[in-house]
Design a protein around this motif. Sequence first.
Motif, short mmCIF file in Angstrom:
data_model
loop_
_atom_site.label_atom_id
_atom_site.label_comp_id
_atom_site.label_asym_id
_atom_site.label_seq_id
_atom_site.Cartn_x
_atom_site.Cartn_y
_atom_site.Cartn_z
N LYS A 223 0.86 -1.19 0.00
CA LYS A 223 0.00 0.00 0.00
C LYS A 223 0.89 1.24 0.00
N THR A 226 -1.30 8.21 -1.62
CA THR A 226 -1.37 9.18 -2.70
C THR A 226 -1.23 10.58 -2.08
N GLU A 239 -6.44 7.22 1.97
CA GLU A 239 -6.10 7.64 0.61
C GLU A 239 -4.80 6.95 0.18
N TYR A 240 -4.91 5.70 -0.21
CA TYR A 240 -3.74 4.95 -0.70
C TYR A 240 -4.15 4.03 -1.84
N LYS A 241 -3.17 3.51 -2.53
CA LYS A 241 -3.44 2.56 -3.60
C LYS A 241 -2.53 1.35 -3.43
N SER A 243 0.15 -1.03 -5.00
CA SER A 243 1.13 -0.99 -6.09
C SER A 243 2.17 -2.09 -5.88
#
Length: 424
Positions: A223, A226, A239-241, A243
């Motif tokens: 994780k 952003t 607020e993360y993505k 990757s």
Amino acid sequence: MKSKWDIVNLGKYISQQSIRNRGLENIEVYSVTNSSGFTKSTDYFNKEVFSKNLSNYKLVTREQFAYNPSRINVGSIACLFDANFALVSPLYVIFEVDKDNLFPEYLLRYLKSNYGNVQIRNNTQGSVRDSLKYEGLEKIQIPLPPLDDQIRIAAVLTRAEKLIAKRKESIKALDELLKSTFLEMFGDPVRNEKGWDKKEFDSVVKDFRNGQSPVSTGNIKGKVYTLSAITGGIFKGNEYKISTFESINDNSIVKNDDFLICRGNGNINLVGRSVVVRDISDKIIFPDTMICANIDITKINKKFIELMWKLSFVRKQIENFSRTTNGTYKINQQSLKSIIIIVPPVNLQNQFAAIVEKVEVLKAKYTQSLTDLENLYGSLSQRAFKGELDLSKVPLEKENQVIELYDEGMAAATMTSELSASKK
């Protein structure tokens, strides 16, 4: 999308406009933003960024639409309601609607909805940067209720928007309360009339850490935050993505009480934005577009530095240190270290931090209320465009009190008493 309303191609109900300012009329130049619609360019950029020669700029008249072809996918489209005329960049697309069949405010809300955004993205073109040309706009499909119902839908959504705006104003008022309290307790940091010590930021930091960005060839999932997690004024831990990384450096893992700073962004107003990390229990990475400062709490209170960082005293230094490359503004670690701050006695900083904690309780409540209102708006919008709202009781000529979950008067009354209590 499925709707009880007829689904039609937008092109049948709009016409492109492209009148240039050949007469060099003295008309204000505007930009179109995703949050505020038509905004005077000098207000938005705090300086004149447009060409001196305005003869090629496009003229927009009242109730015409304008959009930036490369930014409409993030909501940069608006209809001119608050002025008779505006000039916009020659790059913008201008169009007007057939008002006998399509209500401008209805169309605007559809194009800015999730349904509309899907249609926009499906019709963009471009190998490097997606762009919506007018020909793509014409292909967008919209639900088309009878004109009277379009007006009612716009009224319902306008009512919800006003409640959202009021809640945002309440949150902004809390931020302003903290800034005024800071100035009352510590004075203006620029004049420093109270004679506090002035030091470089580096003197109150134990160490700095650089972030780690994902790589497409990596096989380790993780994780990563952003920039939206830290640039909105409060820390947004969700607020993360997900990757991929080749390896994960322990120094790039975010810890509670880390002071995360935005290192680079295309918008100079976001460069240097920062927050103190709170209430995380997960293993999340911060990217190389952020810098982390480990604050020495024996020298400075984290809530104190977090608020001071938002003042123009620090913001001006950040913007002066920022450098731009290929349209991206950046500030490096060395420049951050040399930013000048005031350092009052820690016990006085702690008194200020106690006030901050009280205000943060209110802000958390208001922020949750804002989230609830935004979710409500999303639900209303979805049901409206699918034809699932009962519009029979919505007056045609004026907004109706269709949302009973929130009372507008409550916000102002509670706000006054709670703000007063928070300063005690």
